[in-house]
Design a protein around this motif. Structure first.
Motif, mmCIF file in Angstrom:
data_model
loop_
_atom_site.group_PDB
_atom_site.id
_atom_site.type_symbol
_atom_site.label_atom_id
_atom_site.label_comp_id
_atom_site.label_asym_id
_atom_site.label_seq_id
_atom_site.Cartn_x
_atom_site.Cartn_y
_atom_site.Cartn_z
ATOM 1 N N LYS A 2 1.049 -0.958 0.072
ATOM 2 C CA LYS A 2 0.128 -0.032 -0.092
ATOM 3 C C LYS A 2 0.938 1.291 -0.169
ATOM 4 O O LYS A 2 1.751 1.221 0.651
ATOM 5 C CB LYS A 2 -0.824 0.018 1.360
ATOM 6 N N LEU A 3 0.619 2.241 -0.690
ATOM 7 C CA LEU A 3 1.306 3.334 -0.866
ATOM 8 C C LEU A 3 0.529 4.529 -0.954
ATOM 9 O O LEU A 3 -0.317 4.677 -1.906
ATOM 10 C CB LEU A 3 2.056 3.255 -2.131
ATOM 11 N N TRP A 4 0.537 5.421 -0.055
ATOM 12 C CA TRP A 4 -0.405 6.762 0.051
ATOM 13 C C TRP A 4 0.099 7.634 -0.830
ATOM 14 O O TRP A 4 1.322 8.257 -0.486
ATOM 15 C CB TRP A 4 -0.589 7.119 1.237
ATOM 16 N N VAL A 5 -0.372 8.041 -1.903
ATOM 17 C CA VAL A 5 0.149 9.273 -2.815
ATOM 18 C C VAL A 5 -1.116 10.495 -2.858
ATOM 19 O O VAL A 5 -2.436 10.148 -2.730
ATOM 20 C CB VAL A 5 0.272 8.825 -4.115
ATOM 21 N N SER A 6 -0.696 11.406 -3.541
ATOM 22 C CA SER A 6 -1.493 12.583 -3.725
ATOM 23 C C SER A 6 -1.019 13.078 -5.192
ATOM 24 O O SER A 6 0.027 12.816 -5.736
ATOM 25 C CB SER A 6 -1.500 13.725 -2.705
ATOM 26 N N LYS A 7 -2.292 13.372 -5.954
ATOM 27 C CA LYS A 7 -1.922 13.873 -7.284
ATOM 28 C C LYS A 7 -1.665 15.556 -7.211
ATOM 29 O O LYS A 7 -2.469 16.155 -6.764
ATOM 30 C CB LYS A 7 -3.178 13.610 -8.230
ATOM 31 N N GLY A 10 -0.668 16.673 -12.347
ATOM 32 C CA GLY A 10 -0.819 15.456 -12.779
ATOM 33 C C GLY A 10 0.254 14.273 -12.686
ATOM 34 O O GLY A 10 0.639 13.420 -13.466
ATOM 35 N N LYS A 11 0.917 14.513 -11.504
ATOM 36 C CA LYS A 11 1.888 13.561 -11.278
ATOM 37 C C LYS A 11 1.424 12.869 -9.477
ATOM 38 O O LYS A 11 0.993 13.631 -8.750
ATOM 39 C CB LYS A 11 3.573 14.067 -10.996
ATOM 40 N N LEU A 12 1.964 11.753 -9.503
ATOM 41 C CA LEU A 12 2.020 11.223 -8.110
ATOM 42 C C LEU A 12 3.177 11.555 -7.326
ATOM 43 O O LEU A 12 4.222 11.306 -7.532
ATOM 44 C CB LEU A 12 1.481 9.713 -8.228
ATOM 45 N N PHE A 13 2.660 11.878 -6.102
ATOM 46 C CA PHE A 13 3.704 12.188 -4.977
ATOM 47 C C PHE A 13 3.369 11.399 -3.756
ATOM 48 O O PHE A 13 2.259 11.465 -3.046
ATOM 49 C CB PHE A 13 3.871 13.795 -4.526
ATOM 50 N N PRO A 14 4.425 11.052 -2.931
ATOM 51 C CA PRO A 14 4.036 10.497 -1.472
ATOM 52 C C PRO A 14 3.560 11.514 -0.696
ATOM 53 O O PRO A 14 4.090 12.409 -0.800
ATOM 54 C CB PRO A 14 5.498 9.697 -1.176
ATOM 55 N N VAL A 15 2.757 10.928 0.371
ATOM 56 C CA VAL A 15 2.160 11.849 1.022
ATOM 57 C C VAL A 15 2.947 12.068 2.326
ATOM 58 O O VAL A 15 2.611 12.968 3.182
ATOM 59 C CB VAL A 15 0.563 11.721 1.668
ATOM 60 N N MET A 23 7.644 4.193 -1.848
ATOM 61 C CA MET A 23 7.914 4.473 -3.269
ATOM 62 C C MET A 23 9.224 4.318 -3.785
ATOM 63 O O MET A 23 9.480 3.758 -5.053
ATOM 64 C CB MET A 23 7.354 5.966 -3.554
ATOM 65 N N ASN A 24 10.245 4.341 -3.059
ATOM 66 C CA ASN A 24 11.691 4.316 -3.147
ATOM 67 C C ASN A 24 11.956 2.779 -3.743
ATOM 68 O O ASN A 24 12.999 2.312 -4.483
ATOM 69 C CB ASN A 24 12.762 4.814 -2.418
ATOM 70 N N LYS A 25 11.110 1.774 -3.115
ATOM 71 C CA LYS A 25 11.172 0.222 -3.206
ATOM 72 C C LYS A 25 10.622 -0.072 -4.343
ATOM 73 O O LYS A 25 10.752 -1.303 -5.014
ATOM 74 C CB LYS A 25 10.667 -0.191 -1.897
ATOM 75 N N LEU A 26 9.890 0.805 -5.051
ATOM 76 C CA LEU A 26 9.269 0.264 -6.293
ATOM 77 C C LEU A 26 10.122 0.026 -7.599
ATOM 78 O O LEU A 26 11.514 0.973 -7.515
ATOM 79 C CB LEU A 26 8.146 1.316 -6.960
ATOM 80 N N ILE A 32 3.943 -0.734 -13.196
ATOM 81 C CA ILE A 32 3.074 -1.280 -12.027
ATOM 82 C C ILE A 32 1.565 -1.013 -12.126
ATOM 83 O O ILE A 32 1.276 0.075 -12.847
ATOM 84 C CB ILE A 32 3.512 -0.771 -10.691
ATOM 85 N N MET A 33 0.802 -1.730 -11.276
ATOM 86 C CA MET A 33 -0.543 -1.620 -11.428
ATOM 87 C C MET A 33 -1.094 -0.669 -10.141
ATOM 88 O O MET A 33 -0.547 -1.092 -8.976
ATOM 89 C CB MET A 33 -1.492 -2.851 -11.481
ATOM 90 N N ILE A 34 -1.930 0.170 -10.397
ATOM 91 C CA ILE A 34 -2.393 1.032 -9.031
ATOM 92 C C ILE A 34 -3.858 0.843 -9.088
ATOM 93 O O ILE A 34 -4.626 1.028 -10.171
ATOM 94 C CB ILE A 34 -1.993 2.388 -9.264
ATOM 95 N N LYS A 35 -4.237 0.429 -8.018
ATOM 96 C CA LYS A 35 -5.811 0.493 -7.738
ATOM 97 C C LYS A 35 -6.040 1.622 -6.791
ATOM 98 O O LYS A 35 -5.496 2.001 -5.682
ATOM 99 C CB LYS A 35 -6.160 -0.847 -6.897
ATOM 100 N N TYR A 36 -6.893 2.462 -7.367
ATOM 101 C CA TYR A 36 -7.275 3.870 -6.619
ATOM 102 C C TYR A 36 -8.282 3.639 -5.593
ATOM 103 O O TYR A 36 -9.311 2.830 -5.781
ATOM 104 C CB TYR A 36 -7.651 4.753 -7.640
ATOM 105 N N SER A 37 -8.233 4.055 -4.483
ATOM 106 C CA SER A 37 -9.170 4.080 -3.439
ATOM 107 C C SER A 37 -9.041 5.304 -2.623
ATOM 108 O O SER A 37 -8.157 5.734 -2.276
ATOM 109 C CB SER A 37 -9.369 2.985 -2.628
ATOM 110 N N LYS A 38 -10.365 6.028 -2.529
ATOM 111 C CA LYS A 38 -9.920 7.240 -1.717
ATOM 112 C C LYS A 38 -10.226 6.617 -0.221
ATOM 113 O O LYS A 38 -10.929 6.157 0.144
ATOM 114 C CB LYS A 38 -11.332 8.243 -1.939
ATOM 115 N N VAL A 39 -9.467 7.249 0.390
ATOM 116 C CA VAL A 39 -9.080 6.988 2.050
ATOM 117 C C VAL A 39 -9.857 8.079 3.078
ATOM 118 O O VAL A 39 -9.957 9.024 2.473
ATOM 119 C CB VAL A 39 -7.517 6.769 2.261
#
Length: 126
Positions: A2-7, A10-15, A23-26, A32-39
């Motif tokens: 699980k990785l929490w990011v914000s847009k 137009g780019k994703l950044f760690p929160v 993110m550094n471990k990716l 990679i596949m990202i499944k979006y869910s609003k937390v």
């Protein structure tokens, strides 16, 4: 993972720092596949667990031995609040299991409702 990011722009950044470490471990250059869910609100989530830690630390002596740790206490209070499912084991016996409060299982509104029910339960039972 699980990785929490914000847009942003137009780019994703760690929160936070933990998200940055993950993110550094990716793998670089691999898809990679990202499944979006609003937390739900992470502060509300932390507040919920801090509340349980405080209550558990201050349990009356006659109740201290009922739960071996704060997590079992939390699950018991959630179940007393009606947050459980009933299931049947292979012997045909019915038993109750606590529901998950994972971010992807419970939205902010349902989590707030559970939080209020749990506070009421603790206030009346403890």
């Amino acid at each position: 993972m699980k990785l929490w990011v914000s847009k942003q722009s137009g780019k994703l950044f760690p929160v936070d720092v933990e998200a940055q470490v993950r993110m550094n471990k990716l793998p670089a250059g691999e898809p990679i596949m990202i499944k979006y869910s609003k937390v739900r609100n992470p502060r509300h989530h932390r507040k919920y667990f801090a509340f349980f830690n405080k209550v558990y630390e201050n349990l009356p002596e006659h109740l201290e031995s009922n739960w071996p740790d704060v997590n079992s206490f939390r699950k018991a209070m959630e179940m007393y609040s009606g947050f459980f499912t009933e299931t049947i084991n292979l012997k045909g016996e019915r038993f109750l299991m606590p529901k998950s409060i994972a971010y992807e299982k419970l939205d902010e509104m349902a989590f707030s409702e559970l939080h209020n029910k749990v506070k009421t339960t603790i206030g009346t039972r403890i």
